[in-house]
Every structure is written in structure tokens, then in C-alpha cells.
Design a protein around this motif. Structure first.
Motif, PDB file in Angstrom:
ATOM      1  N   PHE A 126       0.947  -1.178  -0.085  1.00 46.80           N
ATOM      2  CA  PHE A 126       0.076   0.019   0.057  1.00 46.80           C
ATOM      3  C   PHE A 126       0.837   1.138  -0.036  1.00 46.80           C
ATOM      4  N   ASN A 157       1.397  -2.493   4.041  1.00 52.85           N
ATOM      5  CA  ASN A 157       0.820  -3.718   3.210  1.00 52.85           C
ATOM      6  C   ASN A 157      -0.669  -3.629   3.254  1.00 52.85           C
ATOM      7  N   ARG A 158      -1.207  -4.194   2.255  1.00 56.21           N
ATOM      8  CA  ARG A 158      -2.625  -4.214   2.063  1.00 56.21           C
ATOM      9  C   ARG A 158      -3.059  -5.642   1.959  1.00 56.21           C
ATOM     10  N   TYR A 160      -6.494  -8.148   1.838  1.00 55.41           N
ATOM     11  CA  TYR A 160      -7.733  -7.844   1.409  1.00 55.41           C
ATOM     12  C   TYR A 160      -8.768  -9.018   1.432  1.00 55.41           C
ATOM     13  N   ALA A 178     -10.317  -4.602   3.683  1.00 53.94           N
ATOM     14  CA  ALA A 178      -8.798  -4.413   3.839  1.00 53.94           C
ATOM     15  C   ALA A 178      -8.208  -4.333   5.090  1.00 53.94           C
ATOM     16  N   LEU A 180      -4.687  -2.828   6.847  1.00 51.76           N
ATOM     17  CA  LEU A 180      -3.597  -2.192   6.378  1.00 51.76           C
ATOM     18  C   LEU A 180      -2.572  -2.331   7.682  1.00 51.76           C
ATOM     19  N   ASN A 207      -9.758  -1.127   6.677  1.00 50.30           N
ATOM     20  CA  ASN A 207     -10.212   0.036   5.652  1.00 50.30           C
ATOM     21  C   ASN A 207     -11.255  -0.632   4.879  1.00 50.30           C
TER      22      ASN A 207
END
Length: 409
Positions: A126, A157-158, A160, A178, A180, A207
């Protein structure tokens, strides 16, 4: 054959993890906030200028809009891995150097959970922190300057899980949940001092992004696609620890600091697609509402960001067992990104052009994708650096059949 394919992807993933450790880039723009915010999509959208909010496609995983997962074919399992190689040249006041790097950029899976319901999951960077700064400081009691070095590493990082639901023949909605997370580390030392002062931060926060898509025919051969996304504002809490470390890596002092925060703003986007199955045109617009968020530093601030992108795709058809399938795919795209970062009263801009090609394997289970991008970010000036770059993306996508029942002999 299937065992060989899975083994190859596992080996590729291990190689990509090793490649991630080979840092060679040194971007001054990653020293602000939570680092360089990722604006590109490392799927088959890459060669289209990372455009695809309005696109529904059965052949790849499109995380630019979670509503697109409702278009995944039934009884199919899809697996994606992407790597990025980058070469970059830096120029500015007294600066002229080059570097390169190879990094893991995407691991994703997707499948159809029900006739109306598609699921995607994955992990991708991210933001990225990677910089090294040297400046001259004067020590009290001496008249000679010494070099102070500050190094930043890490990033967010993301991870998801996205769900897409088809509500009618033409309309779909989706939601991406997601997580984060990641470290933001800064290390400082002065002159020949063997002691390092480390400020190690770690953030974690969920998120959410909503998406919607419309797809319908506007003539006998042409179809129109429209899409929209909305990412919610998220306030990340950053836990910080102060460490004093000697040259052997031994921690001499450690203390938990008061936590800080960083607010990720609302982002909304819209996209349009026109396609006849052979020629496809796409265009996207994204807007991030940064103006009133986050503390401003002495030399930087945040301002609303905007990104425009467009691309065109040409698809060759192929025959396999008397059926028509998607063959080689050729792409070209363009993007203009007015990033939210403002340094020395100058908003940083990123402009690039892209090319892409997607090639199928003989049986169609595996697709190989190569995307190229050339562009420029920033400009020369006080506290500014112009970055001229070339990116190459390598994506491997596997499609397998689930729950296939063979007829009795």
C-alpha cells in the motif's frame, strides 16, 4: 501437469519474497507521512495505465472495483502472482545517479462462491518507505561540520478480502475489506558515532471500499460499462518504540513512545468502458480528499490528489476444440497523477505511458503478462528531485476448474 503448475507458482512466490529484500531505490518522496502511496494496479490493468474501475471481465482478478468479482466464471479458481522490476534515474541540485530494484507486488486468488457472488483475496503493498539522507550538522563546542545520516525502511501492506454481488442482469455491487499493516522505521547516526537512534513505528487498521458497476449493450456489437468506488476515511494509530543500538546490533536502551496517528482520507473514483469484445477502451478518474488531514511539516504538506488514466486494448481470438477463446491481448495506456504530497510549495506530479501484452498457454489454463511503463515524477528545485523511471511488471495467472465431475465410462 497440475502438480507441476502449482509447484512452479510456489517456487515463483519464494523467489519473489527473496527479491523483495534486494533494495536499491532511494526515493526522497518516501520520507513523508507513511511513505510512497501505491497508485498502480499490478494485474492485467497495468498496461492500460492501471485503469479498470468500470471493467467487468471473466479472465482476471480486478481489485480496482470489488463489484467486478461477480463476473468471475463459475467452477473456476484463479491464482495471480506479480513482480515488478524498476530502473530509475535521479536528478536535482548536485544529484545525478541511477538505481534499480525487483519487488513482489501482488498475490491474489479468486473464485465464484455462488451464481451471483464472487470472492477475491490477496496482499499487495500500500505504501513504501526507502530512503537515505545525508546532511551537515555542527556539534556544540566544535567548528567543524559532521555528516548526519537518516535512513528509512518499511511500508504499509494491504491484505484484503473482496466480495462482488450481481443484483440484476446489468448491475453489480461489491465491498472490499482491507487490513492495512506494516512497519515504518527510521534510523539516525551522526558522524563516526557507532550508536544508532531508531524510531520504529508499526500501524494496523481495517479499511473499507465500496464499489458498483453497470454493464449493458448500447448496440448490436458494443457494450458500455460504468463503475464507481468509494474508500472510507481511516485513522491509523502508529505505535512507536525508541531504541538506541550499538554497532553490533545490541539494544542499549528501549522505550515505548506515545502513539501517533495518520489519517487516510476518503477516495472516490469513477470509470467507463466501451468494448465490442475485440477493441476495448477504458478511462478512470480518482480523487483523494487530503486538504484538511494530517499535520503539516516544515517543508511539506498534503493537498487533494487527483489521478486520470486511460487505455486501449486489442484482443486476438483463438480456436480451441471448436470454441472461440481469448488469445493474445495487446494494450497501451497513459496516466497523470497529481499526488497529494506538496514539497517546498510544489505538488508532486507523476506522468507515465504504459504497454502490456497477455499471452495464453496452449490449454488456456495459464496466462503470462508483461507490462512496461516509462514516466517521470517530481521536478528539480529546492528539496526536490526529478525521478525518471522504467518499470516492468511480470504477472502469472492460473485458472483451474473446481468441482468438475467426470462422466462414467
Amino acid at each position: 501437469m497440475r502438480i507441476k503448475l502449482y509447484s512452479g507458482f510456489i517456487l515463483l512466490l519464494l523467489c519473489s519474497t527473496a527479491a523483495k529484500a534486494q533494495h536499491g531505490l532511494n526515493s526522497i518522496y518516501s520520507a513523508y507521512g507513511i511513505g510512497d502511496l501505491e497508485s498502480r494496479d499490478y494485474s492485467r490493468n497495468f498496461g492500460l495505465g492501471s485503469t479498470g474501475i468500470g471493467r467487468r471481465h471473466t479472465g482476471y482478478l480486478n481489485e480496482l472495483n470489488p463489484a467486478s468479482y461477480s463476473a468471475l466464471p463459475t467452477q473456476n479458481f484463479m491464482f495471480d502472482v506479480s513482480l515488478k522490476a524498476q530502473s530509475i534515474n535521479y536528478s536535482g541540485s548536485g544529484i545525478s545517479q541511477s538505481s534499480g530494484d525487483v519487488n513482489f507486488k501482488r498475490l491474489a486468488i479468486g473464485f465464484k462462491a455462488a451464481k451471483f457472488w464472487g470472492i477475491g483475496a490477496g496482499i499487495t503493498p500500500f505504501s513504501t518507505v526507502d530512503y537515505k539522507l545525508n546532511n551537515q550538522q555542527f556539534v556544540i563546542g566544535t567548528g567543524a561540520p559532521v555528516t548526519a545520516t537518516t535512513t528509512g525502511t518499511g511500508g504499509i501492506n494491504r491484505a484484503y478480502i473482496s466480495n462482488g454481488f450481481q443484483l440484476s442482469k446489468n448491475f453489480s455491487v461489491g465491498v472490499s475489506t482491507a487490513f492495512l499493516f506494516g512497519p515504518l522505521n527510521t534510523s539516525e547516526y551522526v558522524g563516526s558515532d557507532s550508536l544508532q537512534t531508531q524510531h520504529n513505528q508499526y500501524g494496523f487498521k481495517p479499511n473499507f471500499t465500496l464499489g458498483a458497476q453497470y454493464a449493458g449493450k448500447i448496440s448490436k456489437d458494443w457494450q458500455l460499462g460504468l463503475g464507481a468506488t468509494y474508500r472510507f476515511q481511516t485513522k491509523m494509530k502508529l505505535q512507536e518504540k525508541l531504541n538506541i543500538v550499538d554497532e553490533n546490533g545490541t539494544t542499549l536502551y528501549s522505550k515505548d513512545q506515545d502513539p501517533s496517528s495518520f489519517t487516510l482520507p476518503v477516495e472516490y473514483g469513477a470509470g467507463i468502458v466501451l468494448t465490442n469484445g475485440t477493441i476495448t477502451w477504458v478511462a478512470d478518474y480518482k480523487h483523494q480528499l487530503w486538504n484538511t488531514l494530517n499535520e503539516k511539516g516544515a517543508t511539506y504538506a498534503y493537498q487533494d490528489g487527483q489521478r486520470y488514466s486511460t487505455g486501449i486494448e486489442y484482443t486476438l481470438k483463438r480456436q480451441y476444440f471448436n470454441q472461440t477463446y481469448e488469445g493474445t491481448v495487446l494494450q497501451a495506456g497513459f496516466s497523470y497523477n497529481q499526488t497529494p504530497l506538496v514539497v517546498s510549495s510544489t505538488q508532486i506530479k507523476d506522468v507515465s505511458g504504459t504497454l502490456g501484452v497477455s499471452l495464453p498457454s496452449k490449454n488456456g489454463q495459464l496466462r503470462y503478462y508483461i507490462g512496461l511503463e516509462a514516466g517521470q515524477r517530481g521536478q528539480t528545485g529546492t528539496a526536490l528531485v526529478k525521478e525518471t523511471y522504467v518499470n516492468a511488471v511480470f504477472n502469472f495467472s492460473l485458472r483451474d476448474i473446481w468441482f468438475f465431475k467426470r462422466l462414467a465410462q
